[in-house]
Design a protein around this motif. Sequence first.
Motif, short mmCIF file in Angstrom:
data_model
loop_
_atom_site.label_atom_id
_atom_site.label_comp_id
_atom_site.label_asym_id
_atom_site.label_seq_id
_atom_site.Cartn_x
_atom_site.Cartn_y
_atom_site.Cartn_z
N GLU A 1 0.84 -1.19 0.00
CA GLU A 1 0.00 0.00 0.00
C GLU A 1 0.88 1.25 0.00
N THR A 2 0.28 2.38 -0.34
CA THR A 2 1.01 3.64 -0.30
C THR A 2 0.93 4.20 1.11
N GLY A 3 1.89 4.98 1.47
CA GLY A 3 1.95 5.52 2.82
C GLY A 3 1.31 6.89 2.92
N ALA A 4 0.89 7.23 4.13
CA ALA A 4 0.32 8.55 4.38
C ALA A 4 1.29 9.42 5.18
N ARG A 5 2.18 8.76 5.93
CA ARG A 5 3.15 9.49 6.74
C ARG A 5 4.31 8.58 7.09
N ARG A 6 5.38 9.16 7.62
CA ARG A 6 6.51 8.37 8.10
C ARG A 6 6.23 8.07 9.57
N GLY A 7 5.65 6.95 9.82
CA GLY A 7 5.29 6.58 11.17
C GLY A 7 6.34 5.69 11.80
N PRO A 8 5.99 5.04 12.89
CA PRO A 8 6.93 4.13 13.55
C PRO A 8 7.22 2.90 12.67
N ALA A 9 8.27 2.19 13.03
CA ALA A 9 8.71 1.05 12.22
C ALA A 9 7.63 -0.02 12.03
N PRO A 10 6.85 -0.38 13.06
CA PRO A 10 5.79 -1.38 12.81
C PRO A 10 4.76 -0.91 11.77
N GLU A 11 4.47 0.38 11.76
CA GLU A 11 3.55 0.92 10.76
C GLU A 11 4.19 0.90 9.37
N ALA A 12 5.48 1.17 9.30
CA ALA A 12 6.18 1.18 8.01
C ALA A 12 6.24 -0.23 7.42
N ARG A 13 6.34 -1.25 8.26
CA ARG A 13 6.40 -2.64 7.75
C ARG A 13 5.10 -3.09 7.12
N THR A 14 4.01 -2.39 7.37
CA THR A 14 2.75 -2.76 6.74
C THR A 14 2.66 -2.27 5.29
N LEU A 15 3.61 -1.44 4.87
CA LEU A 15 3.60 -0.91 3.51
C LEU A 15 4.17 -1.89 2.49
N TYR A 16 4.94 -2.88 2.95
CA TYR A 16 5.61 -3.78 2.02
C TYR A 16 5.67 -5.20 2.56
N GLU A 17 5.94 -6.12 1.65
CA GLU A 17 6.21 -7.52 1.99
C GLU A 17 7.65 -7.78 1.59
N ASP A 18 8.44 -8.28 2.51
CA ASP A 18 9.86 -8.50 2.24
C ASP A 18 10.05 -9.83 1.51
N LEU A 19 10.56 -9.75 0.28
CA LEU A 19 10.83 -10.93 -0.55
C LEU A 19 12.33 -11.18 -0.69
N SER A 20 13.14 -10.50 0.10
CA SER A 20 14.59 -10.59 0.00
C SER A 20 15.07 -12.00 0.29
N PRO A 21 16.07 -12.46 -0.46
CA PRO A 21 16.63 -13.78 -0.16
C PRO A 21 17.38 -13.74 1.16
N ALA A 22 17.41 -14.86 1.84
CA ALA A 22 18.13 -14.94 3.11
C ALA A 22 19.62 -14.76 2.85
#
Length: 126
Positions: free
Chosen positions: A69-90
């Motif tokens: 989703e798109t963000g509305a503000r720069r909030g705390p880290a838990p809120e920022a993690r809801t903006l993306y799904e991490d697909l990075s390789p281990a």
Amino acid sequence: MVAADRQRLDKWLFFARAVKSRSLAAKLAVSGRVRINRDKASQASDPVKPGDVLTITLDRRILVWKVLETGARRGPAPEARTLYEDLSPAPSQAAIPDAQAPLRDTGSGRPTKKERRLTDRLHGRE
């Protein structure tokens, strides 16, 4: 004009806490270190929408994030993690440095005065 479900790349990176400031996010995008769906981002104003996959090259790591989703503000880290799904390789085990410094045998560092004299004699620099 950009649709409501889209957001500027630099703003999204800032809101998702990939970088510390929006100006750093803009520099990251312009330098070509961000890809949107495998295409290099050429401008900080490139639009990002939910469903896009971003490949971000930072100093020592590569992040692969799917925009949820798109963000509305720069909030705390838990809120920022809801903006993306991490697909990075281990990260591989070889890339992780050891916690302890390697041990060295005595005398294996700088040569002692005796060893330097022997080396000088070997090279003919008496």
